[in-house]
Design an enzyme around this catalytic site. Structure first.
Site, mmCIF file in Angstrom:
data_model
loop_
_atom_site.group_PDB
_atom_site.id
_atom_site.type_symbol
_atom_site.label_atom_id
_atom_site.label_comp_id
_atom_site.label_asym_id
_atom_site.label_seq_id
_atom_site.Cartn_x
_atom_site.Cartn_y
_atom_site.Cartn_z
ATOM 1 N N ASP A 270 -5.274 5.198 -1.527
ATOM 2 C CA ASP A 270 -4.564 4.283 -1.846
ATOM 3 C C ASP A 270 -4.145 3.199 -0.888
ATOM 4 O OD1 ASP A 270 -2.805 2.773 -3.664
ATOM 5 O OD2 ASP A 270 -1.634 4.720 -4.041
ATOM 6 N N ARG A 271 -4.898 2.562 -0.331
ATOM 7 C CA ARG A 271 -4.610 1.770 0.940
ATOM 8 C C ARG A 271 -4.047 0.600 0.804
ATOM 9 N NH1 ARG A 271 -3.705 -1.230 4.152
ATOM 10 N NH2 ARG A 271 -4.371 -1.488 6.277
ATOM 11 N N LYS A 272 -4.213 0.060 -0.564
ATOM 12 C CA LYS A 272 -3.321 -1.297 -0.834
ATOM 13 C C LYS A 272 -3.801 -2.352 0.235
ATOM 14 C CE LYS A 272 0.160 0.837 -3.633
ATOM 15 N NZ LYS A 272 0.289 2.347 -3.317
ATOM 16 N N PHE A 273 -4.826 -2.724 0.334
ATOM 17 C CA PHE A 273 -5.460 -3.796 1.327
ATOM 18 C C PHE A 273 -4.543 -4.987 0.776
ATOM 19 C CE2 PHE A 273 -8.923 -0.657 1.916
ATOM 20 C CZ PHE A 273 -8.975 -0.576 3.261
ATOM 21 N N ASP B 226 -4.803 -8.270 3.124
ATOM 22 C CA ASP B 226 -4.966 -9.220 4.108
ATOM 23 C C ASP B 226 -6.247 -10.179 3.767
ATOM 24 O OD1 ASP B 226 -4.599 -10.816 6.578
ATOM 25 O OD2 ASP B 226 -3.815 -8.907 7.358
ATOM 26 N N TYR C 167 8.752 6.464 -14.392
ATOM 27 C CA TYR C 167 7.850 7.481 -15.055
ATOM 28 C C TYR C 167 7.793 7.398 -16.316
ATOM 29 C CZ TYR C 167 7.778 9.908 -10.364
ATOM 30 O OH TYR C 167 7.851 10.375 -9.070
ATOM 31 N N GLY D 121 -10.199 -11.590 4.054
ATOM 32 C CA GLY D 121 -11.648 -10.791 4.011
ATOM 33 C C GLY D 121 -11.668 -10.023 5.341
HETATM 34 P P1 5BU Z 1 4.773 9.997 -7.397
HETATM 35 O O1 5BU Z 1 5.082 11.239 -6.763
HETATM 36 O O2 5BU Z 1 3.997 10.653 -8.772
HETATM 37 O O3 5BU Z 1 5.762 9.028 -8.158
HETATM 38 O O4 5BU Z 1 3.529 9.169 -6.654
HETATM 39 C C1 5BU Z 1 3.051 7.973 -7.301
HETATM 40 C C2 5BU Z 1 2.119 7.639 -6.321
HETATM 41 O O5 5BU Z 1 1.040 6.694 -6.928
HETATM 42 C C3 5BU Z 1 2.374 7.468 -4.872
HETATM 43 O O6 5BU Z 1 1.217 7.772 -3.944
HETATM 44 C C4 5BU Z 1 2.500 5.859 -4.808
HETATM 45 O O7 5BU Z 1 2.021 5.430 -3.500
HETATM 46 C C5 5BU Z 1 1.225 5.429 -5.906
HETATM 47 N N1 5BU Z 1 1.667 4.428 -6.699
HETATM 48 C C6 5BU Z 1 2.748 4.000 -7.401
HETATM 49 O O8 5BU Z 1 3.456 4.942 -7.491
HETATM 50 N N2 5BU Z 1 3.081 2.942 -8.247
HETATM 51 C C7 5BU Z 1 2.233 1.826 -7.902
HETATM 52 O O9 5BU Z 1 2.227 0.836 -8.793
HETATM 53 C C8 5BU Z 1 1.046 2.156 -7.020
HETATM 54 C C9 5BU Z 1 0.671 3.008 -6.545
HETATM 55 BR BR1 5BU Z 1 -0.192 0.591 -6.938
#
Ligand code: 5BU
Length: 263
Positions: free
Chosen positions: A91-94, A96, A214, A98
């Site tokens: 989940d690196r979320k680049f 920047d 959530y 190219g």
């Molecule tokens: P949690 O512990 O279930 O809250 O973790 C959620 C994961 O999903 C966590 O690694 C975040 O970096 C990732 N995430 C997120 O929560 N919401 C987003 O919109 C994105 C990633 Br993109």
């Protein structure tokens, strides 16, 4: 509208190797659960991944939070991948240009492209970010998700931005396999398909005090038409039995999917 197709039936909609493998894996392992494993030591990470492994299709990592990251971690991660048959999503979320993301993806300490089947990027910089990542990832059979929406309160990725993310994905279908979003973003069409993965999933609490929001697996999969639930602290949080919670989320996610097919 949520897709009425089975995961396995959607394999043919994709040319991308990672997407095809993931959909086949979900179909035969019968789980649409991705574990978001945000712990900061190798030992904890590998222990939890081993316990949850049988119940997940995809292990989501943030390798840059590990205090003792090394090559041995990658070797052990790959062993668990084979042992439990799951895929890996960094989940690196680049975010920047190219040329820069190309190096961030393949070089540095983490060499993400060598071991992560899937990674993700913000569409913010424009198409060049996808082109740069694609230069590295496509030949390796990797897939990319675009962050079309975020689960956090006040996210700016909404409306026209989300729609632009979908258009960007359409221009790079060989490499962009789907989205991070809270819902299915395109209407049902035999000709196009994207895999939607949703973070911010929990059965017991509605927030984390830091902006996370959530929703339940049922809400995400059945009502919103997403394909994969991403669950973190709901599974490995304090006082949780990882195997029990992973099964609970696996069951909830799969039940919601079966209901969607039957509806
Ligand atoms: P949690 O512990 O279930 O809250 O973790 C959620 C994961 O999903 C966590 O690694 C975040 O970096 C990732 N995430 C997120 O929560 N919401 C987003 O919109 C994105 C990633 Br993109």
């Amino acid at each position: 509208m949520a897709s009425k197709k089975k995961y396995g039936e959607r394999v043919e909609n994709f040319s991308n190797k990672a997407a095809r493998e993931l959909l086949s894996l979900i179909e035969h392992k019968k789980t649409n659960l991705s574990l978001a494993l945000d712990v900061t030591t190798k030992r904890e990470f590998l222990e939890i991944a081993d316990k949850a492994g049988p119940y997940i299709c995809l292990l989501k990592t943030h390798v840059d939070i590990l205090v003792d990251f090394d090559q041995d971690f990658i070797e052990q991660l790959k062993e668990l991948r084979t042992k439990h048959e799951f895929m890996i999503f960094e989940d690196r979320k680049f975010a920047d240009i190219g040329n820069t993301v190309k190096h961030q993806y393949s070089k540095g300490i983490y060499k993400i492209s060598e071991w992560a089947d899937i990674t993700n990027a913000h569409p913010l910089p424009g198409d060049g970010i996808v082109s740069g990542l694609k230069e590295v990832g496509l030949v390796l059979g990797r897939g990319l998700l675009l962050l079309a929406e975020m689960s956090s309160k006040g996210s700016l990725a909404t409306g026209a931005y989300t729609e632009a993310a979908v258009e960007m994905a359409r221009r790079h279908k060989d490499f962009v396999v789907g989205f991070i979003a809270g819902r299915k973003l395109i209407s049902d069409d035999d000709k196009e398909d994207f895999i939607v993965m949703s973070p911010g999933v929990g059965l017991d609490v509605s927030t984390d005090g830091l902006g996370q929001q959530y929703r339940t697996p049922r809400n995400v999969i059945l009502e919103s038409g997403s394909d994969i639930i991403i669950v973190g602290r709901g599974i490995y949080g304090s006082d949780k039995d990882v195997a029990v919670e992973a099964q609970r989320y696996r069951d909830a996610g799969w039940k919601a999917y079966l209901e969607r097919l039957a509806n």
